[in-house]
Write an enzyme that holds these catalytic residues in place. Structure first.
Site, PDB file in Angstrom:
ATOM      1  CG  ASN A  97      -1.978  -1.255   1.211  1.00  0.00           C
ATOM      2  OD1 ASN A  97      -2.247  -1.504   0.215  1.00  0.00           O
ATOM      3  ND2 ASN A  97      -1.995  -1.771   2.646  1.00  0.00           N
ATOM      4  CD  GLN A 104       2.779   3.760   3.255  1.00  0.00           C
ATOM      5  OE1 GLN A 104       2.595   4.570   2.175  1.00  0.00           O
ATOM      6  NE2 GLN A 104       3.848   3.850   3.613  1.00  0.00           N
ATOM      7  CG  HIS A 110       4.670  -1.907   5.291  1.00  0.00           C
ATOM      8  ND1 HIS A 110       4.535  -0.712   5.779  1.00  0.00           N
ATOM      9  CD2 HIS A 110       3.002  -2.368   5.433  1.00  0.00           C
ATOM     10  CE1 HIS A 110       3.349  -0.065   5.438  1.00  0.00           C
ATOM     11  NE2 HIS A 110       2.594  -1.152   5.516  1.00  0.00           N
ATOM     12  CG  HIS A 112       0.794  -5.959   3.778  1.00  0.00           C
ATOM     13  ND1 HIS A 112      -0.062  -5.918   5.304  1.00  0.00           N
ATOM     14  CD2 HIS A 112       0.674  -4.481   3.348  1.00  0.00           C
ATOM     15  CE1 HIS A 112      -0.153  -4.745   5.397  1.00  0.00           C
ATOM     16  NE2 HIS A 112       0.303  -3.678   4.455  1.00  0.00           N
TER      17      HIS A 112
HETATM   18  P1  5GP Z   1      -0.495  -0.482   5.846  1.00  0.00           P
HETATM   19  O1  5GP Z   1      -1.927  -0.329   6.287  1.00  0.00           O
HETATM   20  O2  5GP Z   1       0.244   0.737   6.216  1.00  0.00           O
HETATM   21  O3  5GP Z   1      -0.260  -0.935   4.377  1.00  0.00           O
HETATM   22  O4  5GP Z   1      -0.060  -1.713   6.971  1.00  0.00           O
HETATM   23  C1  5GP Z   1       0.412  -1.417   8.292  1.00  0.00           C
HETATM   24  C2  5GP Z   1       0.166  -2.628   8.922  1.00  0.00           C
HETATM   25  O5  5GP Z   1       1.142  -2.685  10.133  1.00  0.00           O
HETATM   26  C3  5GP Z   1      -1.404  -3.154   9.467  1.00  0.00           C
HETATM   27  O6  5GP Z   1      -1.656  -4.362   8.694  1.00  0.00           O
HETATM   28  C4  5GP Z   1      -1.038  -3.006  10.819  1.00  0.00           C
HETATM   29  O7  5GP Z   1      -1.880  -4.069  11.438  1.00  0.00           O
HETATM   30  C5  5GP Z   1       0.650  -3.462  11.081  1.00  0.00           C
HETATM   31  N1  5GP Z   1       0.830  -2.763  12.347  1.00  0.00           N
HETATM   32  C6  5GP Z   1       0.604  -1.365  13.051  1.00  0.00           C
HETATM   33  N2  5GP Z   1       1.425  -1.161  14.095  1.00  0.00           N
HETATM   34  C7  5GP Z   1       1.980  -2.591  14.365  1.00  0.00           C
HETATM   35  C8  5GP Z   1       2.979  -2.773  15.316  1.00  0.00           C
HETATM   36  O8  5GP Z   1       3.283  -2.187  16.303  1.00  0.00           O
HETATM   37  N3  5GP Z   1       3.598  -4.205  15.163  1.00  0.00           N
HETATM   38  C9  5GP Z   1       3.025  -4.831  14.098  1.00  0.00           C
HETATM   39  N4  5GP Z   1       3.748  -5.999  14.156  1.00  0.00           N
HETATM   40  N5  5GP Z   1       2.178  -4.640  13.209  1.00  0.00           N
HETATM   41  C10 5GP Z   1       1.783  -3.438  13.092  1.00  0.00           C
END
Ligand code: 5GP
Ligand code: ZN
Length: 124
Positions: A97, A104, A110, A112
């Site tokens: 994302n 994001q 990152h 996934h």
């Molecule tokens: P995004 O929405 O930015 O693509 O994904 C961020 C991801 O990071 C989400 O799936 C969320 O659950 C994960 N996430 C957020 N904070 C933490 C954290 O403190 N530890 C871990 N392991 N994952 C996190």
């Protein structure tokens, strides 16, 4: 200035959640580590297997990747983890994302790795 599709993804490493994990200041279930890449379980898994693969260096988002080799490294770790976890037969999904409209929420690049269930297409 007109809003751009990269608005909201810039941040400094100091208060970045994933930098905290990389530096060992925040706990995470780490599955893979090398000098440049770290992989750990997502805290809020969206599938039976949900792993985040990140560069150790703070890179805010996909648009900020200046070294294309970084993609090879992240994707190769994803491939190795998928094999290690036995996801290759049934399949898995890799998602990046980038920016607010893509969902994001953590401004540190990152990938996934999602597996263990079926996924819809197109994504929501
Ligand atoms: P995004 O929405 O930015 O693509 O994904 C961020 C991801 O990071 C989400 O799936 C969320 O659950 C994960 N996430 C957020 N904070 C933490 C954290 O403190 N530890 C871990 N392991 N994952 C996190
Ligand atoms: Zn960071």
């Amino acid at each position: 200035m007109a809003p751009s599709c990269t608005d909201g993804v810039n941040s400094l490493p100091g208060n970045c959640v994933f930098c905290e994990i990389v530096e060992g200041r925040r706990k995470a279930a780490i599955l893979y580590e090398d000098p440049e890449v770290l992989a750990f379980r997502d805290i809020l898994p969206q599938a039976p297997t949900h792993i985040l693969i990140v560069p150790k260096e703070h890179v805010p988002s996909a648009v900020a990747v200046s070294d294309p080799d970084l993609w090879s490294k992240l994707m190769d770790v994803a491939r190795k983890l998928a094999l290690e976890l036995g996801c290759e037969d049934k399949g898995y999904r890799l998602v990046v994302n980038s920016g607010p409209q893509a969902g994001q929420t953590i401004p540190h690049l990152h990938v996934h790795l999602l597996a263990g269930r079926s996924f819809r297409w197109p994504p929501g």
